[in-house]
Design a protein around this motif. Structure first.
Motif, PDB file in Angstrom:
ATOM      1  N   PHE A   1       0.901  15.353  -8.761  1.00 56.20           N
ATOM      2  CA  PHE A   1       1.585  14.475  -7.810  1.00 56.20           C
ATOM      3  C   PHE A   1       2.882  15.137  -7.351  1.00 56.20           C
ATOM      4  O   PHE A   1       3.613  15.701  -8.156  1.00 56.20           O
ATOM      5  N   THR A   2       3.176  15.052  -6.069  1.00 57.71           N
ATOM      6  CA  THR A   2       4.467  15.521  -5.572  1.00 57.71           C
ATOM      7  C   THR A   2       5.328  14.358  -5.087  1.00 57.71           C
ATOM      8  O   THR A   2       6.545  14.435  -5.133  1.00 57.71           O
ATOM      9  N   SER A   3       4.684  13.287  -4.600  1.00 57.93           N
ATOM     10  CA  SER A   3       5.458  12.116  -4.191  1.00 57.93           C
ATOM     11  C   SER A   3       4.568  10.892  -4.094  1.00 57.93           C
ATOM     12  O   SER A   3       3.347  10.988  -3.982  1.00 57.93           O
ATOM     13  N   LEU A   4       5.205   9.730  -4.152  1.00 58.94           N
ATOM     14  CA  LEU A   4       4.571   8.440  -3.911  1.00 58.94           C
ATOM     15  C   LEU A   4       5.297   7.858  -2.705  1.00 58.94           C
ATOM     16  O   LEU A   4       6.517   7.738  -2.724  1.00 58.94           O
ATOM     17  N   LYS A   5       4.559   7.516  -1.675  1.00 56.99           N
ATOM     18  CA  LYS A   5       5.199   7.073  -0.446  1.00 56.99           C
ATOM     19  C   LYS A   5       4.609   5.740   0.002  1.00 56.99           C
ATOM     20  O   LYS A   5       3.457   5.687   0.446  1.00 56.99           O
ATOM     21  N   PRO A   6       5.389   4.655  -0.097  1.00 50.55           N
ATOM     22  CA  PRO A   6       4.912   3.364   0.401  1.00 50.55           C
ATOM     23  C   PRO A   6       4.628   3.443   1.889  1.00 50.55           C
ATOM     24  O   PRO A   6       5.317   4.141   2.640  1.00 50.55           O
ATOM     25  N   LYS A   7       3.588   2.725   2.323  1.00 51.16           N
ATOM     26  CA  LYS A   7       3.243   2.686   3.742  1.00 51.16           C
ATOM     27  C   LYS A   7       4.029   1.571   4.405  1.00 51.16           C
ATOM     28  O   LYS A   7       4.243   0.516   3.814  1.00 51.16           O
TER      29      LYS A   7
ATOM     30  N   PRO B   1       0.833  -1.202   0.000  1.00 53.40           N
ATOM     31  CA  PRO B   1       0.000   0.000   0.000  1.00 53.40           C
ATOM     32  C   PRO B   1       0.870   1.256   0.000  1.00 53.40           C
ATOM     33  O   PRO B   1       1.956   1.274   0.575  1.00 53.40           O
ATOM     34  N   PHE B   2       0.384   2.298  -0.667  1.00 50.05           N
ATOM     35  CA  PHE B   2       1.138   3.545  -0.746  1.00 50.05           C
ATOM     36  C   PHE B   2       0.192   4.729  -0.789  1.00 50.05           C
ATOM     37  O   PHE B   2      -1.007   4.573  -0.992  1.00 50.05           O
ATOM     38  N   ASP B   3       0.741   5.910  -0.541  1.00 46.43           N
ATOM     39  CA  ASP B   3      -0.009   7.158  -0.625  1.00 46.43           C
ATOM     40  C   ASP B   3       0.515   7.970  -1.790  1.00 46.43           C
ATOM     41  O   ASP B   3       1.724   7.999  -2.045  1.00 46.43           O
ATOM     42  N   ILE B   4      -0.403   8.637  -2.485  1.00 48.17           N
ATOM     43  CA  ILE B   4      -0.043   9.594  -3.515  1.00 48.17           C
ATOM     44  C   ILE B   4      -0.215  10.972  -2.889  1.00 48.17           C
ATOM     45  O   ILE B   4      -1.319  11.335  -2.468  1.00 48.17           O
ATOM     46  N   HIS B   5       0.880  11.713  -2.771  1.00 47.04           N
ATOM     47  CA  HIS B   5       0.827  13.053  -2.193  1.00 47.04           C
ATOM     48  C   HIS B   5       0.669  14.070  -3.323  1.00 47.04           C
ATOM     49  O   HIS B   5       1.313  13.965  -4.361  1.00 47.04           O
ATOM     50  N   LEU B   6      -0.206  15.038  -3.084  1.00 51.13           N
ATOM     51  CA  LEU B   6      -0.566  16.017  -4.105  1.00 51.13           C
ATOM     52  C   LEU B   6      -0.057  17.416  -3.752  1.00 51.13           C
ATOM     53  O   LEU B   6       0.230  17.712  -2.590  1.00 51.13           O
TER      54      LEU B   6
ATOM     55  N   ASP C   1      -1.565  20.137  -3.447  1.00 53.63           N
ATOM     56  CA  ASP C   1      -2.403  20.912  -2.520  1.00 53.63           C
ATOM     57  C   ASP C   1      -2.306  20.429  -1.073  1.00 53.63           C
ATOM     58  O   ASP C   1      -3.030  20.892  -0.210  1.00 53.63           O
ATOM     59  N   GLY C   2      -1.406  19.455  -0.813  1.00 57.23           N
ATOM     60  CA  GLY C   2      -1.202  18.970   0.551  1.00 57.23           C
ATOM     61  C   GLY C   2      -1.990  17.718   0.901  1.00 57.23           C
ATOM     62  O   GLY C   2      -1.746  17.095   1.935  1.00 57.23           O
ATOM     63  N   ARG C   3      -2.927  17.329   0.051  1.00 59.52           N
ATOM     64  CA  ARG C   3      -3.689  16.111   0.325  1.00 59.52           C
ATOM     65  C   ARG C   3      -2.860  14.880   0.011  1.00 59.52           C
ATOM     66  O   ARG C   3      -1.897  14.944  -0.747  1.00 59.52           O
ATOM     67  N   SER C   4      -3.276  13.753   0.567  1.00 62.34           N
ATOM     68  CA  SER C   4      -2.700  12.479   0.163  1.00 62.34           C
ATOM     69  C   SER C   4      -3.848  11.507  -0.097  1.00 62.34           C
ATOM     70  O   SER C   4      -4.875  11.552   0.573  1.00 62.34           O
TER      71      SER C   4
ATOM     72  N   ASN D   1       4.374  -1.463   6.969  1.00 62.48           N
ATOM     73  CA  ASN D   1       3.534  -2.493   7.577  1.00 62.48           C
ATOM     74  C   ASN D   1       2.101  -2.507   7.076  1.00 62.48           C
ATOM     75  O   ASN D   1       1.212  -2.973   7.764  1.00 62.48           O
ATOM     76  N   GLY D   2       1.850  -1.964   5.888  1.00 63.50           N
ATOM     77  CA  GLY D   2       0.511  -2.006   5.302  1.00 63.50           C
ATOM     78  C   GLY D   2      -0.515  -1.216   6.077  1.00 63.50           C
ATOM     79  O   GLY D   2      -1.690  -1.497   6.002  1.00 63.50           O
ATOM     80  N   THR D   3      -0.094  -0.218   6.844  1.00 60.34           N
ATOM     81  CA  THR D   3      -1.047   0.567   7.623  1.00 60.34           C
ATOM     82  C   THR D   3      -1.846   1.468   6.705  1.00 60.34           C
ATOM     83  O   THR D   3      -1.352   1.941   5.692  1.00 60.34           O
ATOM     84  N   HIS D   4      -3.077   1.704   7.061  1.00 57.50           N
ATOM     85  CA  HIS D   4      -3.964   2.527   6.246  1.00 57.50           C
ATOM     86  C   HIS D   4      -3.886   3.971   6.703  1.00 57.50           C
ATOM     87  O   HIS D   4      -3.828   4.261   7.891  1.00 57.50           O
ATOM     88  N   SER D   5      -3.887   4.896   5.769  1.00 53.09           N
ATOM     89  CA  SER D   5      -3.904   6.318   6.125  1.00 53.09           C
ATOM     90  C   SER D   5      -5.302   6.850   5.925  1.00 53.09           C
ATOM     91  O   SER D   5      -6.134   6.234   5.292  1.00 53.09           O
ATOM     92  N   ARG D   6      -5.525   8.013   6.447  1.00 53.84           N
ATOM     93  CA  ARG D   6      -6.827   8.664   6.287  1.00 53.84           C
ATOM     94  C   ARG D   6      -6.718   9.738   5.217  1.00 53.84           C
ATOM     95  O   ARG D   6      -5.717  10.423   5.118  1.00 53.84           O
ATOM     96  N   HIS D   7      -7.750   9.872   4.415  1.00 52.81           N
ATOM     97  CA  HIS D   7      -7.824  10.900   3.360  1.00 52.81           C
ATOM     98  C   HIS D   7      -7.999  12.253   4.024  1.00 52.81           C
ATOM     99  O   HIS D   7      -8.885  12.428   4.848  1.00 52.81           O
ATOM    100  N   ARG D   8      -7.146  13.227   3.674  1.00 46.28           N
ATOM    101  CA  ARG D   8      -7.280  14.578   4.251  1.00 46.28           C
ATOM    102  C   ARG D   8      -8.174  15.423   3.407  1.00 46.28           C
ATOM    103  O   ARG D   8      -8.193  15.364   2.238  1.00 46.28           O
TER     104      ARG D   8
END
Length: 90
Positions: free
Chosen positions: A75-81, A30-35, A37-40, A83-90
């Motif tokens: 997109f500003t970055s792709l960041k793998p999570k 799992p990974f996050d796409i950072h944008l 505007d500050g959202r991921s 231990n597969g932890t889930h993030s919350r949408h901002r």
């Protein structure tokens, strides 16, 4: 495999190849796409991400059932999570 945190430099944007590499890996981490505007946007499963054939626009299915359509140039970055932890949408 990509660095734990893949960042776009100012003149160079995140490439669709970097996104496809994370998305199509045999065991998706799992990974996050950072944008810009500050959202991921969390991508916790391969089915939560759709990439248009040219790679310019993506769709990310969110946990609330909505789909966020994003231009790849934001997109500003792709960041793998870890231990597969889930993030919350901002």
């Amino acid at each position: 495999m990509l660095d734990p945190c893949v960042r776009a430099s100012q003149p160079q944007r995140m490439s669709v190849e970097q996104l496809r590499s994370l998305h199509q890996s045999r065991a998706l981490q799992p990974f996050d796409i950072h944008l810009a505007d500050g959202r991921s946007l969390p991508v916790d499963h391969p089915e939560f991400l759709a990439i248009t054939p040219p790679g310019r626009t993506i769709g990310v299915a969110l946990h609330d059932g909505t789909i966020d359509l994003v231009d790849r140039l934001l997109f500003t970055s792709l960041k793998p999570k870890s231990n597969g932890t889930h993030s919350r949408h901002r």
